[in-house]
Every structure is written in C-alpha cells, then in structure tokens.
Design a protein around this motif. Structure first.
Motif, PDB file in Angstrom:
ATOM      1  N   SER A 199       0.999  -1.341  -0.052  1.00 35.99           N
ATOM      2  CA  SER A 199      -0.099   0.048   0.137  1.00 35.99           C
ATOM      3  C   SER A 199       0.848   1.218   0.061  1.00 35.99           C
ATOM      4  CB  SER A 199      -0.840  -0.053   1.283  1.00 35.99           C
ATOM      5  OG  SER A 199      -1.729  -1.123   1.296  1.00 35.99           O
ATOM      6  N   ALA A 200       1.673   1.124  -0.913  1.00 37.29           N
ATOM      7  CA  ALA A 200       2.976   2.489  -0.931  1.00 37.29           C
ATOM      8  C   ALA A 200       2.426   3.488  -1.304  1.00 37.29           C
ATOM      9  CB  ALA A 200       4.089   1.856  -1.599  1.00 37.29           C
ATOM     10  N   ARG A 201       2.738   4.737  -0.750  1.00 35.92           N
ATOM     11  CA  ARG A 201       2.310   6.160  -0.926  1.00 35.92           C
ATOM     12  C   ARG A 201       2.870   6.382  -2.628  1.00 35.92           C
ATOM     13  NH1 ARG A 201       4.026  11.538   2.028  1.00 35.92           N
ATOM     14  NH2 ARG A 201       3.065  13.087   0.590  1.00 35.92           N
ATOM     15  N   THR A 202       2.013   7.117  -3.373  1.00 34.93           N
ATOM     16  CA  THR A 202       2.302   7.189  -4.580  1.00 34.93           C
ATOM     17  C   THR A 202       2.513   8.769  -4.994  1.00 34.93           C
ATOM     18  OG1 THR A 202       0.083   7.373  -5.441  1.00 34.93           O
ATOM     19  CG2 THR A 202       1.048   5.165  -5.246  1.00 34.93           C
ATOM     20  N   ASP A 203       1.973   9.546  -4.373  1.00 35.71           N
ATOM     21  CA  ASP A 203       1.876  11.293  -4.998  1.00 35.71           C
ATOM     22  C   ASP A 203       3.380  11.782  -4.643  1.00 35.71           C
ATOM     23  OD1 ASP A 203       1.927  11.148  -1.981  1.00 35.71           O
ATOM     24  OD2 ASP A 203       0.318  12.579  -2.087  1.00 35.71           O
ATOM     25  N   ASP A 204       4.290  10.980  -3.854  1.00 38.14           N
ATOM     26  CA  ASP A 204       5.581  11.813  -3.841  1.00 38.14           C
ATOM     27  C   ASP A 204       6.667  10.814  -4.652  1.00 38.14           C
ATOM     28  OD1 ASP A 204       5.516   9.393  -2.235  1.00 38.14           O
ATOM     29  OD2 ASP A 204       6.600  10.059  -0.780  1.00 38.14           O
ATOM     30  N   LYS A 205       6.258  10.189  -5.520  1.00 39.24           N
ATOM     31  CA  LYS A 205       7.178   9.122  -6.275  1.00 39.24           C
ATOM     32  C   LYS A 205       7.369   9.819  -7.762  1.00 39.24           C
ATOM     33  CE  LYS A 205       7.576   6.071  -2.816  1.00 39.24           C
ATOM     34  NZ  LYS A 205       6.262   6.705  -1.898  1.00 39.24           N
ATOM     35  N   ILE A 206       8.712   9.318  -8.217  1.00 35.70           N
ATOM     36  CA  ILE A 206       8.911   9.541  -9.446  1.00 35.70           C
ATOM     37  C   ILE A 206       9.347   8.177 -10.152  1.00 35.70           C
ATOM     38  CG2 ILE A 206      10.700  10.581 -11.025  1.00 35.70           C
ATOM     39  CD1 ILE A 206      11.312  12.438  -8.867  1.00 35.70           C
ATOM     40  N   LEU A 207       8.708   8.029 -11.453  1.00 35.19           N
ATOM     41  CA  LEU A 207       9.031   6.584 -12.243  1.00 35.19           C
ATOM     42  C   LEU A 207       9.936   7.163 -13.274  1.00 35.19           C
ATOM     43  CD1 LEU A 207       7.869   3.841 -11.698  1.00 35.19           C
ATOM     44  CD2 LEU A 207       6.487   3.926 -13.705  1.00 35.19           C
TER      45      LEU A 207
END
Length: 292
Positions: A199-207
């Motif tokens: 359930s990892a946070r996504t809004d602070d990530k870069i792909l």
C-alpha cells in the motif's frame, strides 16, 4: 499502510539464473563469448481463470503477476488477496482474491502495445483515465540530475548483457526499487506489484524508465497514481497527449546536463545549474551501446 522508508531492490546481474553465456564470432571472425538474457514464459491466473502468458526474465514473478492484474484493472486497490502461489516447475502464478472475479469478456479484447517484447492491454486502453487528475507534486531539477547519475551507472543486467529495459521507482533523489525485464511493461508491472503489496504512497514518487515514453507507459504511470515519469529516451505524440490530459509531468531525453519537459512543467523547480552538472560519461554510453 504506507511506509515512509520502504525496502530497496536493485538489479542483481550476478544472478546466474538471469543470463546465459553464449559463444560466437565477432565482425572479424574471432571467437567471442557473451552473456545473454534468459527469457521464459510466465502464465498468470486470477482465481480459476487464465489471464495471460508473458515473456519475462523470471525474477519477482509474484510482483509481476500482481502488478499486471493491478494495471489491467482486474485487481482493485481494496481487493483482499488471499494467496499468490508461484509454481516454478510450470512457470505459473495463481493470484487468489476474496472477491469473485470473471473477466472472460475483457480478456477477449486485446490491444498489442508498442512496448518491447510486445505488451498486451486488455479492454479499453483508456479505461480508468476519465476524470483522473494526478495530485500536485514537487520536482526539483537537482533530483533529476542525481537520479540520472545513479541509475545510469548502477550495476545492472543492461550494462552486463543489454537487450533489456529498466524501470525505477524513486523518492526525491533516491532510487528505491529498480526492476529490469525484456519488456519495460513487465518492469513497470513488477513495481506496481511491489507497491500493491505494501500500500505504498504514490503521490511523492517519480517513475524512471530507460525506454520510450509511449502511451502505454504514460497510462500505467497515471493509473498507479505517480505524478512524474522520466526517461533518457524520447516521446510519442499520444503519450504526450495523455500525459497532458491527466496532469502527468513528462520528462524525456534526460542525459547529462539536458532534459525536455513536454507536460506538467508547473511542478518543476529549477534549483540546479545545468552547466554545473557533469556530462554523461562517454565510456558509459559506449558500454551501454555495445550491449544493446
């Protein structure tokens, strides 16, 4: 619940299962020995239904299965997964959920994507994007330069054998999860599966991806809820159009001191002088080119 300091996963080019040594000759007729990427089928079941057989390098099959189903809309964020069983002898993963599923009609409708190793999307490619707008986020150019340096020089199957794509989940200037596969869609799905299990946070990530910024890559990133997608490669027009529609920041041609942003420029904070950044090491470029 989301974790603030997730584990890290990086490539393991020393894993003997992922490559095979092959003998041949070079352009002069001299004997040469090269490591080449292994490629094997993986069949994914959802409960009692066979969904797809994917060609993959064979690592992290459980993450690949979960991420594929998640990115196809067959696995919901609130689904209770009661089991993920991998049988190495028959190259099969069975994902079981508490919810009864039935995707016979969806599986009949396939779209062959432009991804390497020919990705497959079931149903309407744009399903789930209507009304989607990715959350606000901050992207500092210093992070981009730092990520490019780390990722491009990190030990990997790509630098060892070539013929493979990589996708990296990043937080600020820190790579977290680096997956590789014969198709970049598989690498993305492995990351999606890892994120789903935590359930990892996504809004602070870069792909970050080593491949082209195609419609498939943009759609997968958007559906994962990640607001920034970056690549050392270029763009397709439809990929840019979809990114602009959902508010995805799209960074391409990220090499050395340079990059181009074709969508979501409002997130970019220019906190680094490009001329002060080191250029890309020519030795690295030659090594990578020789392995493609």
């Amino acid at each position: 619940m989301p974790t603030s300091q997730p584990e890290t996963i990086f490539p393991t080019p020393q894993d003997a299962r992922l490559t095979r040594t092959v003998t041949g000759i070079d352009q002069t007729g001299a004997p040469t020995v090269l490591p080449v990427i292994e490629e094997r089928p993986l069949t994914i079941f959802l409960n009692g239904q066979e969904i797809v057989t994917a060609m993959t390098i064979g690592d992290y099959p459980e993450y690949l299965a979960l991420g594929f189903l998640r990115n196809q809309g067959m696995l919901r964020d609130d689904d209770e997964v009661t089991g993920v069983d991998y049988d190495e002898d028959i190259d099969t993963v069975v994902v079981r959920t508490a919810r009864q599923t039935g995707y016979e009609e969806k599986v009949k409708k396939k779209t062959r994507t432009s991804g390497c190793a020919v990705g497959t999307v079931f149903g309407d490619m744009m399903e789930g994007l209507e009304g989607l707008r990715l959350p606000p986020a901050e992207l500092r150019t210093s992070w981009l330069y730092a990520l490019a340096r780390q990722i491009n020089t990190m030990p990997s199957l790509y630098l060892t054998a070539g013929a493979i794509h990589g996708t990296v989940l990043c937080e600020r200037d820190r790579p977290l999860i680096y997956m590789e596969d014969v198709g970049r869609h598989n690498a993305v799905d492995k990351i999606a599966g890892w994120m789903f299990t935590r359930s990892a946070r996504t809004d602070d990530k870069i792909l970050y991806t080593t491949g082209r910024l195609t419609s498939e890559m943009v759609i997968k990133t958007a559906l994962m809820g990640i607001p920034v997608l970056a690549s050392r490669s270029g763009f397709t027009a439809w990929g840019v159009e979809i990114a602009q529609q959902v508010g995805l920041t799209l960074i391409g041609r990220l090499r050395g001191q340079r990059f181009v942003c074709l969508s979501g420029a409002e997130r970019v904070i220019f906190d680094a002088d490009p001329t002060a950044m080191p250029t890309e090491d020519p030795a690295h470029r030659r090594k990578a080119a020789n392995r493609d």
